[in-house]
Design a protein around this motif. Sequence first.
Motif, PDB file in Angstrom:
ATOM      1  N   ASP A  11       0.835  -1.202   0.000  1.00 27.39           N
ATOM      2  CA  ASP A  11       0.000   0.000   0.000  1.00 27.39           C
ATOM      3  C   ASP A  11       0.872   1.256   0.000  1.00 27.39           C
ATOM      4  O   ASP A  11       0.378   2.364  -0.254  1.00 27.39           O
ATOM      5  CB  ASP A  11      -0.943   0.014   1.209  1.00 27.39           C
ATOM      6  CG  ASP A  11      -0.189  -0.044   2.542  1.00 27.39           C
ATOM      7  OD1 ASP A  11       0.901  -0.640   2.592  1.00 27.39           O
ATOM      8  OD2 ASP A  11      -0.708   0.498   3.533  1.00 27.39           O
ATOM      9  N   MET A  12       2.173   1.084   0.276  1.00 27.82           N
ATOM     10  CA  MET A  12       3.114   2.202   0.254  1.00 27.82           C
ATOM     11  C   MET A  12       3.761   2.394  -1.121  1.00 27.82           C
ATOM     12  O   MET A  12       4.566   3.312  -1.306  1.00 27.82           O
ATOM     13  CB  MET A  12       4.219   1.996   1.292  1.00 27.82           C
ATOM     14  CG  MET A  12       3.755   2.147   2.728  1.00 27.82           C
ATOM     15  SD  MET A  12       5.086   1.760   3.904  1.00 27.82           S
ATOM     16  CE  MET A  12       6.337   2.970   3.445  1.00 27.82           C
ATOM     17  N   ASP A  13       3.440   1.531  -2.069  1.00 25.50           N
ATOM     18  CA  ASP A  13       4.032   1.676  -3.392  1.00 25.50           C
ATOM     19  C   ASP A  13       3.602   3.005  -4.014  1.00 25.50           C
ATOM     20  O   ASP A  13       2.496   3.496  -3.752  1.00 25.50           O
ATOM     21  CB  ASP A  13       3.612   0.523  -4.303  1.00 25.50           C
ATOM     22  CG  ASP A  13       4.497   0.404  -5.541  1.00 25.50           C
ATOM     23  OD1 ASP A  13       5.561   1.057  -5.573  1.00 25.50           O
ATOM     24  OD2 ASP A  13       4.120  -0.343  -6.462  1.00 25.50           O
ATOM     25  N   VAL A  14       4.467   3.577  -4.839  1.00 23.18           N
ATOM     26  CA  VAL A  14       4.140   4.859  -5.467  1.00 23.18           C
ATOM     27  C   VAL A  14       3.015   4.694  -6.472  1.00 23.18           C
ATOM     28  O   VAL A  14       2.769   3.607  -6.998  1.00 23.18           O
ATOM     29  CB  VAL A  14       5.380   5.458  -6.169  1.00 23.18           C
ATOM     30  CG1 VAL A  14       6.435   5.853  -5.171  1.00 23.18           C
ATOM     31  CG2 VAL A  14       5.944   4.482  -7.208  1.00 23.18           C
ATOM     32  N   THR A  15       2.311   5.790  -6.757  1.00 23.55           N
ATOM     33  CA  THR A  15       1.287   5.786  -7.799  1.00 23.55           C
ATOM     34  C   THR A  15       1.980   5.828  -9.162  1.00 23.55           C
ATOM     35  O   THR A  15       3.183   6.101  -9.268  1.00 23.55           O
ATOM     36  CB  THR A  15       0.368   7.003  -7.671  1.00 23.55           C
ATOM     37  OG1 THR A  15       1.138   8.193  -7.925  1.00 23.55           O
ATOM     38  CG2 THR A  15      -0.251   7.085  -6.276  1.00 23.55           C
ATOM     39  N   LYS A  16       1.223   5.603 -10.204  1.00 25.19           N
ATOM     40  CA  LYS A  16       1.797   5.654 -11.550  1.00 25.19           C
ATOM     41  C   LYS A  16       2.301   7.055 -11.878  1.00 25.19           C
ATOM     42  O   LYS A  16       3.327   7.218 -12.538  1.00 25.19           O
ATOM     43  CB  LYS A  16       0.770   5.194 -12.579  1.00 25.19           C
ATOM     44  CG  LYS A  16       0.404   3.725 -12.459  1.00 25.19           C
ATOM     45  CD  LYS A  16      -0.570   3.302 -13.539  1.00 25.19           C
ATOM     46  CE  LYS A  16      -0.918   1.827 -13.398  1.00 25.19           C
ATOM     47  NZ  LYS A  16      -1.827   1.359 -14.477  1.00 25.19           N
ATOM     48  N   GLU A  17       1.579   8.071 -11.408  1.00 22.53           N
ATOM     49  CA  GLU A  17       2.011   9.437 -11.672  1.00 22.53           C
ATOM     50  C   GLU A  17       3.312   9.741 -10.930  1.00 22.53           C
ATOM     51  O   GLU A  17       4.230  10.365 -11.486  1.00 22.53           O
ATOM     52  CB  GLU A  17       0.931  10.433 -11.266  1.00 22.53           C
ATOM     53  CG  GLU A  17       1.291  11.871 -11.594  1.00 22.53           C
ATOM     54  CD  GLU A  17       0.185  12.864 -11.301  1.00 22.53           C
ATOM     55  OE1 GLU A  17       0.340  14.038 -11.693  1.00 22.53           O
ATOM     56  OE2 GLU A  17      -0.832  12.466 -10.687  1.00 22.53           O
ATOM     57  N   GLN A  18       3.413   9.296  -9.682  1.00 15.87           N
ATOM     58  CA  GLN A  18       4.645   9.520  -8.917  1.00 15.87           C
ATOM     59  C   GLN A  18       5.819   8.775  -9.548  1.00 15.87           C
ATOM     60  O   GLN A  18       6.932   9.308  -9.649  1.00 15.87           O
ATOM     61  CB  GLN A  18       4.440   9.056  -7.474  1.00 15.87           C
ATOM     62  CG  GLN A  18       3.493   9.942  -6.675  1.00 15.87           C
ATOM     63  CD  GLN A  18       3.049   9.309  -5.364  1.00 15.87           C
ATOM     64  OE1 GLN A  18       3.206   8.098  -5.153  1.00 15.87           O
ATOM     65  NE2 GLN A  18       2.491  10.115  -4.477  1.00 15.87           N
ATOM     66  N   ARG A  19       5.575   7.550  -9.996  1.00 18.77           N
ATOM     67  CA  ARG A  19       6.633   6.767 -10.652  1.00 18.77           C
ATOM     68  C   ARG A  19       7.126   7.499 -11.905  1.00 18.77           C
ATOM     69  O   ARG A  19       8.330   7.578 -12.173  1.00 18.77           O
ATOM     70  CB  ARG A  19       6.109   5.376 -11.017  1.00 18.77           C
ATOM     71  CG  ARG A  19       7.208   4.368 -11.319  1.00 18.77           C
ATOM     72  CD  ARG A  19       6.653   3.016 -11.736  1.00 18.77           C
ATOM     73  NE  ARG A  19       5.689   2.463 -10.818  1.00 18.77           N
ATOM     74  CZ  ARG A  19       5.987   1.799  -9.704  1.00 18.77           C
ATOM     75  NH1 ARG A  19       7.250   1.655  -9.360  1.00 18.77           N
ATOM     76  NH2 ARG A  19       5.030   1.308  -8.932  1.00 18.77           N
ATOM     77  N   THR A  20       6.174   8.041 -12.652  1.00 17.83           N
ATOM     78  CA  THR A  20       6.536   8.758 -13.879  1.00 17.83           C
ATOM     79  C   THR A  20       7.320  10.024 -13.565  1.00 17.83           C
ATOM     80  O   THR A  20       8.266  10.377 -14.283  1.00 17.83           O
ATOM     81  CB  THR A  20       5.276   9.096 -14.693  1.00 17.83           C
ATOM     82  OG1 THR A  20       4.504   7.905 -14.910  1.00 17.83           O
ATOM     83  CG2 THR A  20       5.646   9.680 -16.049  1.00 17.83           C
ATOM     84  N   GLN A  21       6.957  10.702 -12.499  1.00 18.15           N
ATOM     85  CA  GLN A  21       7.700  11.907 -12.104  1.00 18.15           C
ATOM     86  C   GLN A  21       9.145  11.564 -11.760  1.00 18.15           C
ATOM     87  O   GLN A  21      10.072  12.305 -12.106  1.00 18.15           O
ATOM     88  CB  GLN A  21       7.011  12.587 -10.921  1.00 18.15           C
ATOM     89  CG  GLN A  21       5.713  13.292 -11.272  1.00 18.15           C
ATOM     90  CD  GLN A  21       5.114  14.028 -10.082  1.00 18.15           C
ATOM     91  OE1 GLN A  21       5.825  14.468  -9.179  1.00 18.15           O
ATOM     92  NE2 GLN A  21       3.801  14.149 -10.063  1.00 18.15           N
ATOM     93  N   VAL A  22       9.346  10.452 -11.082  1.00 16.79           N
ATOM     94  CA  VAL A  22      10.700  10.016 -10.740  1.00 16.79           C
ATOM     95  C   VAL A  22      11.489   9.704 -12.013  1.00 16.79           C
ATOM     96  O   VAL A  22      12.647  10.119 -12.166  1.00 16.79           O
ATOM     97  CB  VAL A  22      10.663   8.788  -9.813  1.00 16.79           C
ATOM     98  CG1 VAL A  22      12.063   8.177  -9.668  1.00 16.79           C
ATOM     99  CG2 VAL A  22      10.117   9.166  -8.445  1.00 16.79           C
ATOM    100  N   LEU A  23      10.877   8.981 -12.954  1.00 12.76           N
ATOM    101  CA  LEU A  23      11.564   8.625 -14.186  1.00 12.76           C
ATOM    102  C   LEU A  23      11.887   9.862 -15.020  1.00 12.76           C
ATOM    103  O   LEU A  23      12.945   9.924 -15.659  1.00 12.76           O
ATOM    104  CB  LEU A  23      10.715   7.636 -15.000  1.00 12.76           C
ATOM    105  CG  LEU A  23      10.475   6.280 -14.339  1.00 12.76           C
ATOM    106  CD1 LEU A  23       9.586   5.414 -15.216  1.00 12.76           C
ATOM    107  CD2 LEU A  23      11.783   5.565 -14.033  1.00 12.76           C
ATOM    108  N   LYS A  24      10.996  10.825 -15.003  1.00 21.23           N
ATOM    109  CA  LYS A  24      11.263  12.081 -15.717  1.00 21.23           C
ATOM    110  C   LYS A  24      12.511  12.755 -15.152  1.00 21.23           C
ATOM    111  O   LYS A  24      13.368  13.240 -15.905  1.00 21.23           O
ATOM    112  CB  LYS A  24      10.068  13.030 -15.610  1.00 21.23           C
ATOM    113  CG  LYS A  24      10.284  14.383 -16.286  1.00 21.23           C
ATOM    114  CD  LYS A  24       9.099  15.309 -16.099  1.00 21.23           C
ATOM    115  CE  LYS A  24       9.282  16.609 -16.878  1.00 21.23           C
ATOM    116  NZ  LYS A  24      10.491  17.357 -16.494  1.00 21.23           N
TER     117      LYS A  24
END
Length: 396
Positions: free
Chosen positions: A226-239
């Motif tokens: 439940d602590m995993d990042v959201t898809k948007e947060q994951r994308t922000q990190v990759l950006k």
Amino acid sequence: MIIFSKVLADRATVWEAIRAREIACAEAPDDLIRFSSEIKPVVMWNITRECNLSCKHCYMDARSPHPDEWTLDEGFRFIDEMAALEMPMLIATGGEPLISKNFFPFAFHAKEKGVRMVISTNGTLITPEVATLLAEADIRYVGVSVDAADPMRHDEFRGVKGAFDRAMDGLSNATDAGLKTGLRITIHKENWQEVPKLLDLCVERGIPRFCLYHLVPTGRGSHIMDMDVTKEQRTQVLKHLYDKAIELKDEEIEILTTDSPMDGVYILERLKKEDPERFEKVRELLKISGGCSIGNKVANVDYLGNVNPCHFTPQMSVGNVKERPFNEIWNERPCAQLLEIRERRMTLSGTCGRCEYMDVCGGCRQKAYFYGGDFYGGDPTCIYDPDKKRLEYELF
């Protein structure tokens, strides 16, 4: 493993990586093993279950030592076989490998036999004396896990006060001993915004590698998804990693991610729009590196000798090296389960099965199994929509 800095570097660097496919794993430089077309696995070796920390996301659920862990003779025989098979690299991990009395005997034996060894550690036990021994044992790389640039946040997640300061001291001691070092973070909802600070920390301290791990539902990690990042947060990190890889391309730092072959898809989608001339070569490079390498270019041997096709699939033992040689388990007489994993690599189901990027990605099999009960199904954490043929959050 997706090496952002390699695929986004100048064209000569990309060509160098592509040419590495013609080199045998045993002869390839450390940073190009991934691109060799020879299918020999990098072997992650849990030499102990014991650990001096209590990290919330530990994939091994490491704690006290197991009574049937590796003996010196068993470990020496295993290293001898790795040498005979010319395995590209042996990653010593745990638990905390430096807590094991057998670590340095194993390390020096590996050096004697010509086996490249690296270490995955929490860094807290790397005193100047330990760092000197690591250098003498020819340890090729020291990867230290750090969860935040804020000491209190890191210590809270690791379960021990002072762990951050000791990890930083460990990195400094390893660097002073002439060892190649790297800082690693596993991202989740409480620390994903620490990524820019930790990457800056690497640049400031001259740490030549920044490695980002994605949270995988294994061991204690399975209890905190439940602590995993959201898809948007994951994308922000990759950006951020993509942008920094370009910004820092002339600096002595390698930026990479692991446990998430979808990260390569993010790179390709950006290149398609921002630098289309590079798209095909980078796609070729990512295809060579293999996306999810489970059962092919990666293997795990745990503290009891069980062989797993990936260190995140402890529920899937395909043999035990204390009972049968690794070569027999992996190459000569692989079990039906291991054969199925290899055969199903390009016949997945669900979203992964209908994705145009299956050949460079393949999703995370453990995530597919955890969330959907189908080991060969779609990875629901993926940031790419194969039906709409676009990233769910482009952010660029």
